[in-house]
Motif scaffolding. Structure first.
Motif, PDB file in Angstrom:
ATOM      1  N   MET A   1     -11.294  -5.869  14.453  1.00 41.22           N
ATOM      2  CA  MET A   1     -12.391  -6.353  15.318  1.00 41.22           C
ATOM      3  C   MET A   1     -13.049  -7.546  14.608  1.00 41.22           C
ATOM      4  O   MET A   1     -13.057  -7.642  13.429  1.00 41.22           O
ATOM      5  CB  MET A   1     -13.482  -5.001  15.049  1.00 41.22           C
ATOM      6  N   ALA A   2     -13.443  -8.349  15.366  1.00 36.19           N
ATOM      7  CA  ALA A   2     -13.825  -9.766  14.948  1.00 36.19           C
ATOM      8  C   ALA A   2     -15.239  -9.469  14.492  1.00 36.19           C
ATOM      9  O   ALA A   2     -16.269  -8.474  14.887  1.00 36.19           O
ATOM     10  CB  ALA A   2     -13.859 -10.741  15.981  1.00 36.19           C
ATOM     11  N   ASN A   3     -15.726 -10.364  13.663  1.00 35.03           N
ATOM     12  CA  ASN A   3     -17.044 -10.547  12.835  1.00 35.03           C
ATOM     13  C   ASN A   3     -17.831 -11.548  13.511  1.00 35.03           C
ATOM     14  O   ASN A   3     -17.247 -12.759  13.305  1.00 35.03           O
ATOM     15  CB  ASN A   3     -17.004 -10.553  11.541  1.00 35.03           C
ATOM     16  N   LEU A   4     -18.902 -11.650  13.792  1.00 34.57           N
ATOM     17  CA  LEU A   4     -19.563 -12.827  14.475  1.00 34.57           C
ATOM     18  C   LEU A   4     -21.101 -12.783  13.607  1.00 34.57           C
ATOM     19  O   LEU A   4     -21.565 -12.098  13.308  1.00 34.57           O
ATOM     20  CB  LEU A   4     -20.148 -12.235  15.715  1.00 34.57           C
ATOM     21  N   SER A   5     -21.346 -14.113  13.275  1.00 32.73           N
ATOM     22  CA  SER A   5     -22.220 -14.327  12.095  1.00 32.73           C
ATOM     23  C   SER A   5     -23.005 -15.726  13.063  1.00 32.73           C
ATOM     24  O   SER A   5     -22.364 -16.602  13.414  1.00 32.73           O
ATOM     25  CB  SER A   5     -21.742 -15.125  11.009  1.00 32.73           C
ATOM     26  N   LEU A   6     -24.343 -15.633  13.157  1.00 31.69           N
ATOM     27  CA  LEU A   6     -25.048 -16.658  13.666  1.00 31.69           C
ATOM     28  C   LEU A   6     -26.575 -16.948  13.053  1.00 31.69           C
ATOM     29  O   LEU A   6     -26.988 -15.732  12.486  1.00 31.69           O
ATOM     30  CB  LEU A   6     -25.208 -16.712  15.438  1.00 31.69           C
ATOM     31  N   ARG A   7     -26.994 -17.866  13.201  1.00 27.56           N
ATOM     32  CA  ARG A   7     -28.244 -18.227  12.788  1.00 27.56           C
ATOM     33  C   ARG A   7     -29.456 -18.429  13.975  1.00 27.56           C
ATOM     34  O   ARG A   7     -29.032 -19.031  14.831  1.00 27.56           O
ATOM     35  CB  ARG A   7     -28.519 -19.598  11.865  1.00 27.56           C
ATOM     36  N   VAL A   8     -30.328 -17.629  13.712  1.00 26.30           N
ATOM     37  CA  VAL A   8     -31.567 -17.714  14.799  1.00 26.30           C
ATOM     38  C   VAL A   8     -32.846 -17.764  13.964  1.00 26.30           C
ATOM     39  O   VAL A   8     -32.903 -17.305  12.713  1.00 26.30           O
ATOM     40  CB  VAL A   8     -31.283 -16.465  15.717  1.00 26.30           C
ATOM     41  N   PRO A   9     -33.937 -18.221  14.715  1.00 26.63           N
ATOM     42  CA  PRO A   9     -35.298 -18.180  13.965  1.00 26.63           C
ATOM     43  C   PRO A   9     -35.701 -16.966  13.813  1.00 26.63           C
ATOM     44  O   PRO A   9     -35.493 -16.031  14.649  1.00 26.63           O
ATOM     45  CB  PRO A   9     -35.983 -18.943  15.426  1.00 26.63           C
ATOM     46  N   ASP A  10     -36.306 -17.002  12.572  1.00 27.31           N
ATOM     47  CA  ASP A  10     -36.960 -15.409  12.236  1.00 27.31           C
ATOM     48  C   ASP A  10     -37.671 -14.946  13.339  1.00 27.31           C
ATOM     49  O   ASP A  10     -37.801 -13.732  13.659  1.00 27.31           O
ATOM     50  CB  ASP A  10     -37.879 -15.571  10.899  1.00 27.31           C
ATOM     51  N   PRO A  28     -25.110  -2.907  18.970  1.00 28.48           N
ATOM     52  CA  PRO A  28     -24.848  -2.269  20.077  1.00 28.48           C
ATOM     53  C   PRO A  28     -25.608  -3.154  21.097  1.00 28.48           C
ATOM     54  O   PRO A  28     -24.676  -3.414  22.231  1.00 28.48           O
ATOM     55  CB  PRO A  28     -25.383  -0.955  20.138  1.00 28.48           C
ATOM     56  N   THR A  29     -26.610  -3.667  21.069  1.00 24.77           N
ATOM     57  CA  THR A  29     -27.230  -4.288  22.087  1.00 24.77           C
ATOM     58  C   THR A  29     -26.610  -5.782  22.261  1.00 24.77           C
ATOM     59  O   THR A  29     -26.274  -6.012  23.445  1.00 24.77           O
ATOM     60  CB  THR A  29     -28.879  -4.547  21.501  1.00 24.77           C
ATOM     61  N   LEU A  30     -26.245  -6.308  21.001  1.00 26.93           N
ATOM     62  CA  LEU A  30     -25.395  -7.524  21.409  1.00 26.93           C
ATOM     63  C   LEU A  30     -24.021  -7.485  21.938  1.00 26.93           C
ATOM     64  O   LEU A  30     -23.781  -8.014  22.751  1.00 26.93           O
ATOM     65  CB  LEU A  30     -25.225  -8.237  19.841  1.00 26.93           C
TER      66      LEU A  30
END
Length: 171
Positions: A1-10, A28-30
């Motif tokens: 299974m792939a792992n996803l990483s991203l930056r978002v504002p707090d 689960p929501t993502l």
């Protein structure tokens, strides 16, 4: 299974967490949002992959010190020690510390060595015509190996009985 990483504002993450909290959490929501965006069927027949249960326990200072002492005595982390206790209670499985595991592997190697020797002697006895004295030597060697094997098996039994007794919890 792939792992996803991203930056978002707090601030965005805080709002997303508030919305996702009632839907099973971030991951689960993502996954649901990604499935909808990709217009594909849900992964694994609609079921989300299961994760190990994470358990949080609050202990008194004395209990925490006792846990740290017991875990340290077996060269386990406190989490590992508690997981071993639960595993024993639910499944009856022993858990050994790193030093005990190495010792058990050494015994396993010795038992394997004895088994190879016994097999070689059995082949020699089956294929060769031996005179009385040579046969007596082979039988004496088999007796020595049997004694050594019994000692190793006794040590293993003691190790498992001691370990299971250590983890036993009075009902």
């Amino acid at each position: 299974m792939a792992n996803l990483s991203l930056r978002v504002p707090d601030e965005l993450l805080a709002r997303f967490d508030a919305a996702a909290g009632g839907q099973g959490g971030r991951a689960p929501t993502l996954r649901r949002l990604m499935d909808q965006a990709a217009a594909g069927p849900p992964a694994a027949g609609g079921r989300l992959p299961t994760r190990p249960l994470k358990l949080t326990v609050r202990l008194t200072a004395d209990d925490g010190e006792g846990l740290a002492r017991e875990a340290s005595g077996m060269a386990l982390t406190p989490n590992g020690w508690v997981a071993a206790l639960i595993r024993h209670r639910l499944q009856g499985k022993p858990t050994f510390g790193p030093g005990e595991t190495i010792a058990l592997l050494a015994i396993q190697g010795e038992v394997r060595r004895i088994g190879v020797n016994v097999n070689q002697i059995a082949r020699a006895l089956n294929t060769a015509v031996m005179e009385g004295k040579v046969l007596d030597l082979e039988i004496a060697y088999l007796d020595t190996l049997r004694t050594e094997l019994r000692a190793h098996m006794f040590t293993l039994r003691e190790a498992f009985e001691g370990n299971l007794a250590y983890w036993a919890v009075e009902p």
